[in-house]
Design a protein around this motif. Structure first.
Motif, PDB file in Angstrom:
ATOM      1  N   UNK A  61       0.850  -1.173   0.000  1.00 18.17           N
ATOM      2  CA  UNK A  61       0.000   0.000   0.000  1.00 18.17           C
ATOM      3  C   UNK A  61       0.896   1.237   0.000  1.00 18.17           C
ATOM      4  N   UNK A  62       0.347   2.335  -0.479  1.00 17.78           N
ATOM      5  CA  UNK A  62       1.058   3.607  -0.482  1.00 17.78           C
ATOM      6  C   UNK A  62       0.173   4.691   0.098  1.00 17.78           C
ATOM      7  N   UNK A  63       0.827   5.693   0.693  1.00 17.38           N
ATOM      8  CA  UNK A  63       0.109   6.833   1.253  1.00 17.38           C
ATOM      9  C   UNK A  63       0.937   8.088   1.011  1.00 17.38           C
ATOM     10  N   UNK A  64       0.257   9.175   0.686  1.00 19.32           N
ATOM     11  CA  UNK A  64       0.905  10.464   0.469  1.00 19.32           C
ATOM     12  C   UNK A  64       0.888  11.247   1.779  1.00 19.32           C
ATOM     13  N   UNK A  65       2.074  11.532   2.321  1.00 17.94           N
ATOM     14  CA  UNK A  65       2.203  12.332   3.547  1.00 17.94           C
ATOM     15  C   UNK A  65       3.436  13.217   3.441  1.00 17.94           C
ATOM     16  N   UNK A  66       3.377  14.373   4.025  1.00 12.50           N
ATOM     17  CA  UNK A  66       4.545  15.242   4.158  1.00 12.50           C
ATOM     18  C   UNK A  66       5.281  15.427   2.825  1.00 12.50           C
ATOM     19  N   UNK A  67       4.532  15.597   1.756  1.00 12.37           N
ATOM     20  CA  UNK A  67       5.084  15.837   0.418  1.00 12.37           C
ATOM     21  C   UNK A  67       5.899  14.675  -0.137  1.00 12.37           C
ATOM     22  N   UNK A  68       5.579  13.460   0.294  1.00 13.60           N
ATOM     23  CA  UNK A  68       6.231  12.270  -0.262  1.00 13.60           C
ATOM     24  C   UNK A  68       5.258  11.099  -0.196  1.00 13.60           C
ATOM     25  N   UNK A  69       5.577  10.030  -0.898  1.00 11.43           N
ATOM     26  CA  UNK A  69       4.766   8.821  -0.855  1.00 11.43           C
ATOM     27  C   UNK A  69       5.525   7.754  -0.087  1.00 11.43           C
ATOM     28  N   UNK A  70       4.884   7.226   0.960  1.00  9.10           N
ATOM     29  CA  UNK A  70       5.466   6.142   1.747  1.00  9.10           C
ATOM     30  C   UNK A  70       4.777   4.834   1.397  1.00  9.10           C
ATOM     31  N   UNK A  71       5.577   3.786   1.295  1.00  7.89           N
ATOM     32  CA  UNK A  71       5.049   2.444   1.094  1.00  7.89           C
ATOM     33  C   UNK A  71       4.912   1.786   2.467  1.00  7.89           C
ATOM     34  N   UNK A  72       3.834   1.005   2.654  1.00  6.47           N
ATOM     35  CA  UNK A  72       3.674   0.281   3.909  1.00  6.47           C
ATOM     36  C   UNK A  72       2.857  -0.983   3.681  1.00  6.47           C
ATOM     37  N   UNK A  73       3.025  -1.928   4.600  1.00  7.47           N
ATOM     38  CA  UNK A  73       2.197  -3.131   4.632  1.00  7.47           C
ATOM     39  C   UNK A  73       1.329  -3.076   5.875  1.00  7.47           C
ATOM     40  N   UNK A  74       0.138  -3.606   5.765  1.00  8.04           N
ATOM     41  CA  UNK A  74      -0.800  -3.667   6.891  1.00  8.04           C
ATOM     42  C   UNK A  74      -1.246  -5.114   7.039  1.00  8.04           C
ATOM     43  N   UNK A  75      -1.056  -5.653   8.251  1.00  4.89           N
ATOM     44  CA  UNK A  75      -1.481  -7.026   8.527  1.00  4.89           C
ATOM     45  C   UNK A  75      -1.990  -7.130   9.951  1.00  4.89           C
ATOM     46  N   UNK A  76      -2.888  -8.077  10.164  1.00  8.81           N
ATOM     47  CA  UNK A  76      -3.341  -8.397  11.498  1.00  8.81           C
ATOM     48  C   UNK A  76      -4.590  -7.656  11.922  1.00  8.81           C
ATOM     49  N   UNK A  77      -4.948  -7.894  13.190  1.00 10.80           N
ATOM     50  CA  UNK A  77      -6.128  -7.297  13.804  1.00 10.80           C
ATOM     51  C   UNK A  77      -5.821  -6.948  15.247  1.00 10.80           C
ATOM     52  N   UNK A  78      -6.293  -5.790  15.653  1.00 11.12           N
ATOM     53  CA  UNK A  78      -6.119  -5.376  17.039  1.00 11.12           C
ATOM     54  C   UNK A  78      -5.587  -3.960  17.126  1.00 11.12           C
ATOM     55  N   UNK A  79      -4.969  -3.656  18.245  1.00  8.06           N
ATOM     56  CA  UNK A  79      -4.392  -2.347  18.503  1.00  8.06           C
ATOM     57  C   UNK A  79      -3.348  -2.024  17.436  1.00  8.06           C
ATOM     58  N   UNK A  80      -3.332  -0.783  16.923  1.00  4.37           N
ATOM     59  CA  UNK A  80      -2.346  -0.432  15.903  1.00  4.37           C
ATOM     60  C   UNK A  80      -0.916  -0.457  16.458  1.00  4.37           C
ATOM     61  N   UNK A  81      -0.025  -1.046  15.687  1.00  6.60           N
ATOM     62  CA  UNK A  81       1.397  -1.110  16.016  1.00  6.60           C
ATOM     63  C   UNK A  81       2.182  -0.698  14.780  1.00  6.60           C
ATOM     64  N   UNK A  82       2.941   0.399  14.879  1.00 11.90           N
ATOM     65  CA  UNK A  82       3.803   0.848  13.792  1.00 11.90           C
ATOM     66  C   UNK A  82       5.193   0.289  14.013  1.00 11.90           C
ATOM     67  N   UNK A  83       5.728  -0.343  12.978  1.00  5.74           N
ATOM     68  CA  UNK A  83       7.093  -0.857  13.018  1.00  5.74           C
ATOM     69  C   UNK A  83       7.946   0.007  12.105  1.00  5.74           C
ATOM     70  N   UNK A  84       8.934   0.673  12.685  1.00  9.68           N
ATOM     71  CA  UNK A  84       9.771   1.622  11.965  1.00  9.68           C
ATOM     72  C   UNK A  84      11.197   1.082  11.933  1.00  9.68           C
ATOM     73  N   UNK A  85      11.693   0.817  10.737  1.00 10.07           N
ATOM     74  CA  UNK A  85      13.036   0.243  10.565  1.00 10.07           C
ATOM     75  C   UNK A  85      14.120   1.294  10.753  1.00 10.07           C
ATOM     76  N   UNK A  86      15.361   0.835  10.842  1.00  4.98           N
ATOM     77  CA  UNK A  86      16.516   1.723  10.913  1.00  4.98           C
ATOM     78  C   UNK A  86      16.976   2.152   9.536  1.00  4.98           C
ATOM     79  N   UNK A  87      17.912   3.087   9.505  1.00  8.46           N
ATOM     80  CA  UNK A  87      18.443   3.557   8.220  1.00  8.46           C
ATOM     81  C   UNK A  87      19.161   2.433   7.500  1.00  8.46           C
ATOM     82  N   UNK A  88      18.957   2.376   6.194  1.00 12.41           N
ATOM     83  CA  UNK A  88      19.568   1.345   5.362  1.00 12.41           C
ATOM     84  C   UNK A  88      18.755   0.062   5.300  1.00 12.41           C
ATOM     85  N   UNK A  89      17.604   0.022   5.973  1.00 11.03           N
ATOM     86  CA  UNK A  89      16.747  -1.172   5.986  1.00 11.03           C
ATOM     87  C   UNK A  89      15.417  -0.829   5.315  1.00 11.03           C
TER      88      UNK A  89
END
Length: 89
Positions: A1-29
């Motif tokens: 999936x893609x979303x337009x935020x802060x003048x850029x497009x971010x790619x993300x995956x969404x899986x599961x059910x329940x409380x939202x959990x954002x997983x943010x990788x480190x640089x170079x990943x």
């Protein structure tokens, strides 16, 4: 999936059910670093694993600053109207 935020497009995956959990990788990943963790947690959380700008499948920009990347995450949460979000990275 893609979303337009802060003048850029971010790619993300969404899986599961329940409380939202954002997983943010480190640089170079990218979001795939969380594939095993996502499988273990998707029964308890709705997991959003995001490619930060200039990483993975997200847009490339000239801005690599942490402040801008933090604003990207803030706008991601606001755009999807997520409540009670946990963040890990």
């Amino acid at each position: 999936m893609n979303i337009q935020v802060n003048n850029t497009t971010l790619h993300y995956n969404k899986r599961g059910n329940g409380t939202p959990l954002l997983l943010v990788h480190g640089n170079g990943e990218d979001h795939t670093i969380f594939d095993v963790l996502t499988t273990k947690l998707e029964n308890r959380f709705t997991i959003y694993s995001i490619d930060s700008r200039n990483h993975g499948e997200s847009d490339r920009t000239d801005d690599y600053s942490y402040n801008t990347m933090a604003e990207d995450i803030y706008q991601f949460v606001a755009s999807l109207d997520l409540k009670g979000v946990f963040v890990a990275g």
